[in-house]
Every structure is written in structure tokens, then in C-alpha cells.
Design an enzyme around this catalytic site. Sequence first.
Site, PDB file in Angstrom:
ATOM      1  N   GLU A 167      43.025  47.125  38.759  1.00  0.00           N
ATOM      2  CA  GLU A 167      42.293  48.197  38.088  1.00  0.00           C
ATOM      3  C   GLU A 167      42.900  49.589  38.240  1.00  0.00           C
ATOM      4  O   GLU A 167      42.283  50.515  38.801  1.00  0.00           O
ATOM      5  CB  GLU A 167      40.848  48.206  38.570  1.00  0.00           C
ATOM      6  CG  GLU A 167      40.151  46.908  38.291  1.00  0.00           C
ATOM      7  CD  GLU A 167      38.639  47.019  38.354  1.00  0.00           C
ATOM      8  OE1 GLU A 167      38.120  48.094  38.669  1.00  0.00           O
ATOM      9  OE2 GLU A 167      37.995  45.993  38.084  1.00  0.00           O
ATOM     10  N   GLU A 207      37.760  38.959  37.733  1.00  0.00           N
ATOM     11  CA  GLU A 207      36.488  39.418  38.316  1.00  0.00           C
ATOM     12  C   GLU A 207      35.376  39.361  37.278  1.00  0.00           C
ATOM     13  O   GLU A 207      35.592  39.756  36.127  1.00  0.00           O
ATOM     14  CB  GLU A 207      36.566  40.876  38.827  1.00  0.00           C
ATOM     15  CG  GLU A 207      37.320  41.067  40.088  1.00  0.00           C
ATOM     16  CD  GLU A 207      37.315  42.511  40.535  1.00  0.00           C
ATOM     17  OE1 GLU A 207      36.369  43.267  40.191  1.00  0.00           O
ATOM     18  OE2 GLU A 207      38.276  42.916  41.207  1.00  0.00           O
TER      19      GLU A 207
END
Length: 470
Positions: free
Chosen positions: A174, A366
Site C-alpha cells: 500500500e 487483504e
Amino acid sequence: MTPHADPAPDAVRFPDSFTWGAASSAYQIEGAAAEEGKGPSVWDEYCRLPGAIWESQSGHAACDHYHRFRADVALMQSMGLHAYRFSISWPRVMPEGEGRVNEKGLAFYDALVDALLAAGVKPWVTLFHWDFPLALHHKGHWMNRDSVRWFADYTRVIVDRLSDRVAHWMTLNEPQCYIGGGPEGSRLAPGFMPTLAERLLMVHHTLMAHGQAVQVIRERAKLTPSVGWAPVGVSPIPADDRPESLSAARQYCFSIPGRHLWNNAWYSDPVCLGAYPEEGLRLYASDAPTPQPGDMQLIHQPLDFYGINIYNGIPITAGPDGKPVVAPRAVGHAKTAFHWPVEPDSLRWGPRFHFERYRIPVCVTENGLSAMDWVSMDGKVHDPQRIDFTRRYLLALRQAMNDGADIRAYFHWSIMDNFEWLEGYKQRFGLIHVDYTTQQRTLKDSAHWYASVIRSHGAALAENPFAGRH
Ligand code: GCO
């Protein structure tokens, strides 16, 4: 959320080759933050900043996974996990971030990998999940072009030690978050507020670091590597069934919606297509970095999978001109304990749009939710919302596969309750409940349910998990 009929088992069965896993990250679960030679990360320092973290909590002890990993791996084995996605703490292995290697830090990951393999759980390693070495932060962080070399040297240490047993690698988790995606920058560690131009330079260096790490892995890995990364996914959802809304949602997925960094394409186009998107170059204008010769080629390394972290989406419809318009959500729409919207179709459209654009197999690295979990009087942790949430999202992911997207894996966030960054321990995302006072682990109802989904290769998604209950 609306009820809908249970699908037929063979309509929801996933391929036998599909990987079912769960995920975590080093700073969020390991603890032992200053033990056995580990150096400080920006999070160790940031958590000491008054007011930075909820109730001044930190990852100093976390889930004490550093000392309890063998028992934790046994729980993963009991759930029948195919794989476990975890990150390596860069400063645990290289206390100053470069140069000296901490043998005890490497030995921990050696032992963790061996325990996972002995338990039949494949290790999927994330090299960087936000815990930047503090010593390198003081040398300029990702702002310093040397960060490319720092990260490559760190990657080489890890690959040389673990790649005889680890075959699955993700470079970055991320960048949209740790570089500061929001319009106001980032409140995450290290908590600085660079200008847009500075953040764009940091993105450029972190993408170059990704590329050089991919090269290091491919050059030095002993097992044939499968290499990807794990950006967060901005996942538009067509708000209605009109074909123009589908087109508008697909367009929005790769648009640059503003002079901030919360988007997909500014990161994923260079990595997957070799060039920054024109829309972003126009919008960021002189704030955008000027790549040096070879930079874009370094960033654009072939990947074996596109990892994507998706929790919810943005409902998009087509305006009169066909352009994307963000549609309002229903009043009182379902939300998680984190107050994030519950939008299962984000796990249909996000993976599908990314596969259609980049033609790389997608792994959901995720997905999950925070819920108000506690141990009931019967000693169990009943978390029906995590079960219903995950069932809905997995059915949507299965639909993406029916739509033609090549989806290879799903990692639930998270294997256990953990340190949720600025929120401290307020948010519980785990399939396993953690009592942070006693460090007692308790498999939640969702862990038992997820185990049945894994055993049945997804066919259990056809069954109402609450049948027979009032
Ligand atoms: C992220 C990080 C995780 C978070 C999880 C819940 O996506 O922000 O990868 O570390 O804990 O997503 O917010």
C-alpha cells in the site's frame, strides 16, 4: 445489505489450485519491538508522539507473535490455511536499515518459515509493510533516491536467507497509504507532511525500489519465485445495471480524481505498463517528478501476480455525458465497526477491472472487517457479521472469476486481532481473538467457518452458516 438465495455449491466452488490464506504484518503482531537486536522503525518512534495513537498505544508488545509464533502457526494449521501472508521487519533484520545484519532477526524469520512449512502452510512474504527503518528516515526516507539501493540491499539479505523455502514475494504494501494518499497527506508514521511534489518524488523512488527488488528476487532466488506487490485498491462499483455505468466505473477505477495520491493508476500503470498515466501528468504538472533515463524501465518489471487489498468500494454511475459520477450510498447502509461501508461487489469489480487492464493474475492480499468482538460467557467468540461479510465478499469474488478474471488467491485480513496503526487495538480484524492482557488466543466462529470454506474449496459458501438459528 439485502438477503439473497443461497447459491448452488457447484456454482461457488473455487478451483482446487486456488490459495486460501490469511494475512498480517510485522509491526502489527510481532511485538518484541526493541528485543534481540531489532532497530527502531518510524512506527516505534511515532507511537511515542503524544496524541498520535489512540490511548497512546503502540506495537511494542502487540500480539507477542515474536515469542508465540509456533503456537500461532499451529492455529493456522488447525484452520487448514494453505498460505500465510506476513511481512518482514526491515529494522529487525538490518537495525540501521543498511549495512549491519542482525542475525537474531534473520533467525526469527528462518524459524517462522520452517514452522510454517512443517505445518503445511506456504509462506507468502511481504518485504515492506510500513515499518521504515528510523535511521534511514533520518537520511531522507523515500525522498532520498538512495532508498532504491537501501531497499534492494535489504531485499538481497532476505532473498539470500529465505528463498530456498519461500517462493511467493510481495515487495510493497500500500504505497498509497505510507506515502500519504489522502488530500491532506498522511497521518501515518512518520507523520510528516511533505508537499505534493515531495510525495510524488517519494512515490517515484518507492516504485523504483519495487522494480529493483523484483530484479534482485529474480536474480538470486533459489526457488523459482512468484513475485507481486500489494497496493490498496480503489474499487469502483457500477451503481446500476446500465452499460454506461459499467463503463463509467471502469474509467473511474484508473482515473486520477484529484491533486492527491489516493488512486490506482499513478502507481499501477508505471509498474504494469511502464508509464505514468497522462491524466496524472496533466493534473500534477510540474509537481510530477522528471524520471531519469532508465527509471521507468526499472519500475516496469514483469510480475507474476497483482496483489490487491480491497475492503469496500465507491458506487459509480454515468452522468449525462457518460462520465463517472459518485452515487450516494443508501441511508443507513451497512458499516463495519471502523465505520467502513460493507460493499461485497467491490471484490467483484476491483479485481475484474485490474485484471482487464493489466492482464496479470490477481491475488486478493487483504480483505476483512473490524467488528466489536469479545469472548462470550461460553468462552467462544461469536462473530456472525464477519462470517456474513466474508461470505458475501467471497461470492462476489467468485463472480469476478465467472466474469473471466484470473483470480488465484484470497488472504483474509487478518489472521488475528492486532495493532491497527492510529487506532491502536480498538479495531479487531482477526479471525483469531487476542486478549492483549493475557495474550490468550481464541479462534472466533469465523475461523471455524473459514476452515470449512477452505476444506470445501468454497462449496461451503453455498450453505447458510446460520441455518437453524432463530
Ligand atoms: C492496510 C494495511 C493493514 C491494515 C488493514 C486494516 O490495508 O491499511 O495493509 O495493515 O491493518 O488494512 O486497516
